[in-house]
Design a protein around this motif. Structure first.
Motif, short mmCIF file in Angstrom:
data_model
loop_
_atom_site.label_atom_id
_atom_site.label_comp_id
_atom_site.label_asym_id
_atom_site.label_seq_id
_atom_site.Cartn_x
_atom_site.Cartn_y
_atom_site.Cartn_z
N UNK A 5 0.82 -1.20 0.00
CA UNK A 5 0.00 0.00 0.00
C UNK A 5 0.85 1.25 0.00
N UNK A 6 0.29 2.26 -0.61
CA UNK A 6 0.89 3.59 -0.54
C UNK A 6 0.11 4.35 0.53
N UNK A 7 0.81 4.98 1.42
CA UNK A 7 0.16 5.73 2.48
C UNK A 7 -0.28 7.08 1.93
N UNK A 8 -1.45 7.59 2.34
CA UNK A 8 -1.93 8.85 1.79
C UNK A 8 -1.04 10.02 2.18
N UNK A 9 -0.96 11.04 1.31
CA UNK A 9 -0.14 12.21 1.64
C UNK A 9 -0.84 13.06 2.68
N UNK A 10 -0.07 13.88 3.41
CA UNK A 10 -0.69 14.81 4.33
C UNK A 10 -1.61 15.76 3.56
N UNK A 22 5.34 -2.79 1.84
CA UNK A 22 4.82 -4.05 1.33
C UNK A 22 5.32 -5.19 2.21
N UNK A 23 4.39 -6.04 2.61
CA UNK A 23 4.77 -7.27 3.31
C UNK A 23 5.26 -8.26 2.26
N UNK A 24 6.37 -8.91 2.54
CA UNK A 24 6.91 -9.91 1.62
C UNK A 24 7.31 -11.15 2.42
N UNK A 37 11.27 -19.89 6.29
CA UNK A 37 10.49 -18.69 5.98
C UNK A 37 10.81 -17.55 6.95
N UNK A 38 10.92 -16.35 6.41
CA UNK A 38 11.18 -15.15 7.20
C UNK A 38 10.17 -14.08 6.77
N UNK A 39 9.16 -13.81 7.60
CA UNK A 39 8.24 -12.72 7.26
C UNK A 39 9.01 -11.40 7.29
N UNK A 40 8.72 -10.54 6.32
CA UNK A 40 9.45 -9.27 6.23
C UNK A 40 8.55 -8.18 5.66
N UNK A 41 9.04 -6.97 5.79
CA UNK A 41 8.34 -5.83 5.23
C UNK A 41 9.38 -4.88 4.62
N UNK A 42 9.08 -4.39 3.44
CA UNK A 42 9.87 -3.35 2.80
C UNK A 42 9.14 -2.04 3.00
N UNK A 43 9.87 -0.98 3.38
CA UNK A 43 9.26 0.34 3.54
C UNK A 43 10.12 1.38 2.84
N UNK A 44 9.45 2.47 2.45
CA UNK A 44 10.11 3.56 1.72
C UNK A 44 9.41 4.85 2.09
N UNK A 119 6.87 -5.15 -7.62
CA UNK A 119 5.64 -4.47 -7.18
C UNK A 119 5.96 -3.39 -6.15
N UNK A 120 6.84 -3.71 -5.20
CA UNK A 120 7.22 -2.72 -4.20
C UNK A 120 7.92 -1.53 -4.85
N UNK A 121 8.83 -1.78 -5.78
CA UNK A 121 9.54 -0.69 -6.45
C UNK A 121 8.58 0.21 -7.22
N UNK A 122 7.53 -0.38 -7.80
CA UNK A 122 6.51 0.44 -8.48
C UNK A 122 5.81 1.35 -7.48
N UNK A 123 5.55 0.84 -6.27
CA UNK A 123 4.95 1.69 -5.22
C UNK A 123 5.89 2.84 -4.88
N UNK A 124 7.19 2.57 -4.78
CA UNK A 124 8.13 3.64 -4.43
C UNK A 124 8.16 4.71 -5.51
N UNK A 125 7.94 4.32 -6.76
CA UNK A 125 7.93 5.27 -7.86
C UNK A 125 6.78 6.26 -7.72
N UNK A 126 5.69 5.84 -7.09
CA UNK A 126 4.55 6.75 -6.85
C UNK A 126 4.89 7.75 -5.74
#
Length: 150
Positions: A5-10, A22-24, A37-44, A119-126
Motif C-alpha cells: 500500500x501507498x500511504x496517503x499524503x498529508x 509491502x509485506x513480503x 520462511x522469514x516474514x518481512x516488510x519493505x518500507x520507503x 511491485x514494491x519498487x513500483x509503489x516507491x515510484x509513486x
C-alpha cells in the motif's frame, strides 16, 4: 500495513504518497536444513528518498532492520548489485533474487520473489519517481543533524 500500500499524503500535498510499504515473504537459505520462511516488510519514505528499509521478523518479538539503497534493489533484479554487507542478485533460472546481508561466515542469504520486489519498487515510484530523489532530499536538515544542531 496490508501486503502492499501507498500511504496517503498529508492534507494539501500533491504527491501521490509520502511513504509506502509491502509485506513480503523471504526464505533464509539454510543449506542442508532447507529454506526457513522469514516474514518481512519493505518500507520507503519520501523523507529518505535513496533508502529502502527491509524489516525482517526474526522472532515473535524481534525485528532486524537493514537499510539499503533503492537503486541497489532495482539493479539487483537484473545483475549483481551492492557493496559491503548488502548484495542483491538474480537467482539463476528462477523468478527470485538472492539478498545477501552481512559478510563472511555470518552472512545470511535470503531468497525473495522478484515479482514482489518489482511491485514494491513500483509503489516507491509513486512516492518519488526514479531519478527525482535529489528533489526530495532536505540537505539543510541533514547538515543540521550531522552537526547536532537539530
Amino acid at each position: 500495513m496490508t501486503s502492499s500500500q501507498a500511504l496517503p499524503p498529508p492534507t494539501g500535498r500533491r504527491a501521490a504518497a509520502a511513504a509506502c510499504g509491502a509485506d513480503i515473504q523471504l526464505h533464509l537459505m539454510a543449506g542442508h536444513i532447507g529454506d526457513i520462511p522469514v516474514p518481512a516488510q519493505l518500507t520507503y519514505t519520501q523523507a529518505d528518498p535513496y533508502a529502502v528499509r527491509l524489516h525482517c521478523l526474526t522472532s515473535p518479538t524481534t525485528t532486524v532492520t537493514w537499510v539499503l539503497a533503492r537503486e541497489t534493489l532495482r539493479s539487483g533484479l537484473r545483475q549483481a548489485s551492492g557493496l559491503g554487507d548488502v548484495l542483491i542478485r538474480p537467482a539463476p533460472g528462477s523468478g527470485s533474487v538472492h539478498i545477501t546481508l552481512g559478510s563472511g561466515a555470518e552472512a545470511a542469504v535470503l531468497r525473495a520473489d522478484a515479482a514482489e520486489i518489482r511491485r514494491f519498487l513500483r509503489l516507491t515510484e509513486r512516492v518519488v519517481p526514479h531519478g527525482a530523489e535529489s528533489l526530495h532530499l532536505d540537505v539543510d536538515t541533514l547538515i543540521d543533524q550531522l552537526r547536532g544542531t537539530r
